[in-house]
Design a protein around this motif. Sequence first.
Motif, PDB file in Angstrom:
ATOM      1  N   ILE A  64       0.823  -1.204   0.000  1.00 28.99           N
ATOM      2  CA  ILE A  64       0.000   0.000   0.000  1.00 28.99           C
ATOM      3  C   ILE A  64       0.865   1.265   0.000  1.00 28.99           C
ATOM      4  O   ILE A  64       0.512   2.270  -0.616  1.00 28.99           O
ATOM      5  N   TYR A  65       2.017   1.225   0.676  1.00 29.73           N
ATOM      6  CA  TYR A  65       2.887   2.402   0.733  1.00 29.73           C
ATOM      7  C   TYR A  65       3.357   2.801  -0.662  1.00 29.73           C
ATOM      8  O   TYR A  65       3.315   3.973  -1.047  1.00 29.73           O
ATOM      9  N   ASN A  66       3.786   1.816  -1.444  1.00 29.48           N
ATOM     10  CA  ASN A  66       4.245   2.107  -2.807  1.00 29.48           C
ATOM     11  C   ASN A  66       3.094   2.484  -3.728  1.00 29.48           C
ATOM     12  O   ASN A  66       3.261   3.309  -4.632  1.00 29.48           O
ATOM     13  N   ARG A  67       1.925   1.886  -3.509  1.00 27.91           N
ATOM     14  CA  ARG A  67       0.765   2.260  -4.324  1.00 27.91           C
ATOM     15  C   ARG A  67       0.406   3.728  -4.079  1.00 27.91           C
ATOM     16  O   ARG A  67       0.094   4.464  -5.016  1.00 27.91           O
ATOM     17  N   ILE A  78       0.563   9.527  -5.812  1.00 28.42           N
ATOM     18  CA  ILE A  78       0.973  10.906  -5.566  1.00 28.42           C
ATOM     19  C   ILE A  78       1.907  11.397  -6.672  1.00 28.42           C
ATOM     20  O   ILE A  78       1.771  12.523  -7.169  1.00 28.42           O
ATOM     21  N   LEU A  79       2.837  10.557  -7.095  1.00 32.36           N
ATOM     22  CA  LEU A  79       3.748  10.941  -8.171  1.00 32.36           C
ATOM     23  C   LEU A  79       2.995  11.180  -9.479  1.00 32.36           C
ATOM     24  O   LEU A  79       3.287  12.130 -10.215  1.00 32.36           O
ATOM     25  N   ARG A  80       2.032  10.320  -9.776  1.00 36.70           N
ATOM     26  CA  ARG A  80       1.259  10.479 -11.015  1.00 36.70           C
ATOM     27  C   ARG A  80       0.452  11.776 -10.995  1.00 36.70           C
ATOM     28  O   ARG A  80       0.412  12.525 -11.983  1.00 36.70           O
ATOM     29  N   GLU A  81      -0.195  12.047  -9.857  1.00 38.70           N
ATOM     30  CA  GLU A  81      -0.994  13.266  -9.750  1.00 38.70           C
ATOM     31  C   GLU A  81      -0.107  14.510  -9.796  1.00 38.70           C
ATOM     32  O   GLU A  81      -0.493  15.536 -10.367  1.00 38.70           O
ATOM     33  N   ALA A 123       9.059  12.030   7.144  1.00 38.38           N
ATOM     34  CA  ALA A 123      10.288  11.763   6.385  1.00 38.38           C
ATOM     35  C   ALA A 123      10.689  12.944   5.494  1.00 38.38           C
ATOM     36  O   ALA A 123      11.663  12.862   4.759  1.00 38.38           O
ATOM     37  N   GLN A 124       9.894  14.026   5.574  1.00 31.70           N
ATOM     38  CA  GLN A 124      10.150  15.259   4.813  1.00 31.70           C
ATOM     39  C   GLN A 124      10.078  15.041   3.300  1.00 31.70           C
ATOM     40  O   GLN A 124      10.683  15.785   2.528  1.00 31.70           O
ATOM     41  N   LEU A 125       9.335  14.015   2.897  1.00 31.90           N
ATOM     42  CA  LEU A 125       9.090  13.819   1.470  1.00 31.90           C
ATOM     43  C   LEU A 125       7.993  14.769   0.987  1.00 31.90           C
ATOM     44  O   LEU A 125       7.936  15.121  -0.194  1.00 31.90           O
ATOM     45  N   MET A 126       7.113  15.173   1.913  1.00 32.76           N
ATOM     46  CA  MET A 126       6.039  16.109   1.611  1.00 32.76           C
ATOM     47  C   MET A 126       5.805  17.011   2.816  1.00 32.76           C
ATOM     48  O   MET A 126       6.152  16.651   3.942  1.00 32.76           O
ATOM     49  N   ARG A 128      12.794   8.348  -5.679  1.00 37.08           N
ATOM     50  CA  ARG A 128      13.750   7.372  -5.132  1.00 37.08           C
ATOM     51  C   ARG A 128      13.126   6.582  -3.984  1.00 37.08           C
ATOM     52  O   ARG A 128      13.321   5.359  -3.871  1.00 37.08           O
ATOM     53  N   ALA A 129      12.373   7.261  -3.142  1.00 37.96           N
ATOM     54  CA  ALA A 129      11.713   6.594  -2.031  1.00 37.96           C
ATOM     55  C   ALA A 129      10.664   5.600  -2.523  1.00 37.96           C
ATOM     56  O   ALA A 129      10.414   4.571  -1.880  1.00 37.96           O
TER      57      ALA A 129
END
Length: 216
Positions: free
Chosen positions: A136-139, A144-147, A191-194, A212-213
């Motif tokens: 689920i984390y990768n999904r 988010i990347l696609r949007e 994790a400061q990714l967002m 990368r994450a």
Amino acid sequence: MKFTGINLLDELAKDELAELRAVFNERAFNKGEIIYTPEEEDNLVFIIARGRVRIYLAYEDKEFTLAILSPGDLYATHAGCYIQAFDDAALLLTDVQSVKSMMVQVPLFTRTMVRVLGHILQNTFSIIGSLAFKDIYNRLMDYILREAKESGTPEGDGIVLNLDLTTEQLAQLMGATRQTVSTLLNDMVRAQLMEKRGRGQYFIPNIEELKRAAGE
């Protein structure tokens, strides 16, 4: 997300399509209301006039969202999916037979229908692949990347992303629980990714780091 660059509401407003517009009847639906189920026998064609509509599959207690349609998008019920009002919505509805003869005269409808159904089929394969090979984390990261790529707004070195979804709605898209999705979003923020800026709005400071994450 709109599935085509064509807004059929604009097309139907044209004088030369007045006859086609006349075969559609507008009907309003409340947020969360089921518009259509696979058990129903009527074959309908509809255009979203206001709000958004969710197309999904359901099996026992699991639901898998295939698409969220926006104003101007077109859909037909013969695909055997559940259809639900994602927001308070209004649809322009007609039966398939009423629109069939018009489709020869207005090829725009046929092209738009093929595009929308093609995107839904693509989403279906994407869901199958994600369920088979990704957690689920990768999904969630993939979504988010696609949007971000399709509708994000550049700001400095980062991207502002307005999902326009509640956590519950996002969980429906991911085929997960609200609590799980909420926890994972908080993990990404820690994790400061967002950075969370408001309801459904995030700032991605470094899109490459997020990729990368996600393992891209």
